[in-house]
Design a protein around this motif. Structure first.
Motif, PDB file in Angstrom:
ATOM      1  N   ASP A 160       0.806  -1.224   0.000  1.00 37.40           N
ATOM      2  CA  ASP A 160       0.000   0.000   0.000  1.00 37.40           C
ATOM      3  C   ASP A 160       0.837   1.272   0.000  1.00 37.40           C
ATOM      4  O   ASP A 160       0.454   2.273  -0.602  1.00 37.40           O
ATOM      5  CB  ASP A 160      -0.939   0.044   1.209  1.00 37.40           C
ATOM      6  CG  ASP A 160      -2.086  -0.927   1.094  1.00 37.40           C
ATOM      7  OD1 ASP A 160      -2.213  -1.590   0.041  1.00 37.40           O
ATOM      8  OD2 ASP A 160      -2.856  -1.035   2.061  1.00 37.40           O
ATOM      9  N   ASN A 161       1.953   1.241   0.687  1.00 37.63           N
ATOM     10  CA  ASN A 161       2.749   2.460   0.839  1.00 37.63           C
ATOM     11  C   ASN A 161       3.951   2.539  -0.087  1.00 37.63           C
ATOM     12  O   ASN A 161       4.830   3.373   0.118  1.00 37.63           O
ATOM     13  CB  ASN A 161       3.185   2.611   2.302  1.00 37.63           C
ATOM     14  CG  ASN A 161       1.983   2.820   3.206  1.00 37.63           C
ATOM     15  OD1 ASN A 161       1.058   3.545   2.859  1.00 37.63           O
ATOM     16  ND2 ASN A 161       1.986   2.164   4.352  1.00 37.63           N
ATOM     17  N   ASP A 163       5.803   3.911  -2.998  1.00 40.14           N
ATOM     18  CA  ASP A 163       5.655   5.211  -3.638  1.00 40.14           C
ATOM     19  C   ASP A 163       5.083   5.049  -5.043  1.00 40.14           C
ATOM     20  O   ASP A 163       5.481   4.149  -5.787  1.00 40.14           O
ATOM     21  CB  ASP A 163       7.027   5.899  -3.711  1.00 40.14           C
ATOM     22  CG  ASP A 163       6.921   7.333  -4.148  1.00 40.14           C
ATOM     23  OD1 ASP A 163       6.912   7.563  -5.369  1.00 40.14           O
ATOM     24  OD2 ASP A 163       6.814   8.211  -3.269  1.00 40.14           O
TER      25      ASP A 163
END
Length: 193
Positions: A160-161, A163
């Motif tokens: 999800d995180n 970039d």
């Protein structure tokens, strides 16, 4: 780089019911079975789980409630196996898909940063990353129901995180196939150059 290196590896990631399988199946049809295969990282997990527990593999590989009923236990077991050898299911999935005989691999279900790292470390020149995003309201229309211990676990959240600049494509899959046709055509064009 490993032997029998493919020309392209398309690494798809996204939440449950975001439409990853729908999109990867469509790309497979567009590119053609002669040169392409779908590598499902969850297939060896589900195959083993079905054998050990006397379950129906076809139902575990599908999108039914049957799979959802067994998901948590499969995840727990597979996480323990991954701690022993991070590439265990990836190598097995490649073998199951007869991928070394094809020049284009579509990996339909990237779940973890470690999976992404494994492919990029082993095939650095040929990987392309695709993130499929979809609004929760649309996912619910497709049958998604938030399940604690699954939807908040690493298997759903680890990428999800990442970039946004690290994804070669981000596909917003809230509508129809026509709505994402330009992105899919661009991916196909990249593979058949």
């Amino acid at each position: 780089m490993t032997a029998n290196c493919p020309k392209h590896i398309l690494l798809f990631s996204g939440k449950r019911k975001s439409g990853k399988d729908f999109l990867t199946d469509h790309l497979f049809e567009k590119i053609g079975a002669k040169n392409c295969t779908i590598v499902r990282l969850s297939a060896p997990i589900k195959s083993h789980w079905a054998k050990v527990n006397g379950l129906e593999l076809d139902k575990l590989l599908g999108t039914s409630q049957y799979k959802e009923n067994h998901r948590a236990a499969m995840i727990e077991w597979s996480e323990a196996e991954r701690l022993k050898d991070n590439g265990i299911f990836i190598r097995s999935a490649i073998t199951m898909a007869n991928a070394n005989e094809k020049s284009i691999w579509i990996v339909s279900d990237m779940r973890r940063r470690s999976d992404l790292k494994w492919f990029i470390d082993n095939y650095p020149e040929v990987c392309k990353t695709i993130r499929v995003v979809c609004d929760d309201a649309v996912r619910k229309e497709r049958g998604w129901v938030f399940t604690a211990g699954i939807d908040d676990a690493e298997t759903e959240c680890d990428l999800d995180n990442v970039d946004q600049s690290e994804w070669n494509w981000i596909i917003r899959n809230n509508g129809t196939l026509q709505d994402v046709s330009s992105e899919l055509s661009e991916i196909v064009a990249t593979c058949i150059q």
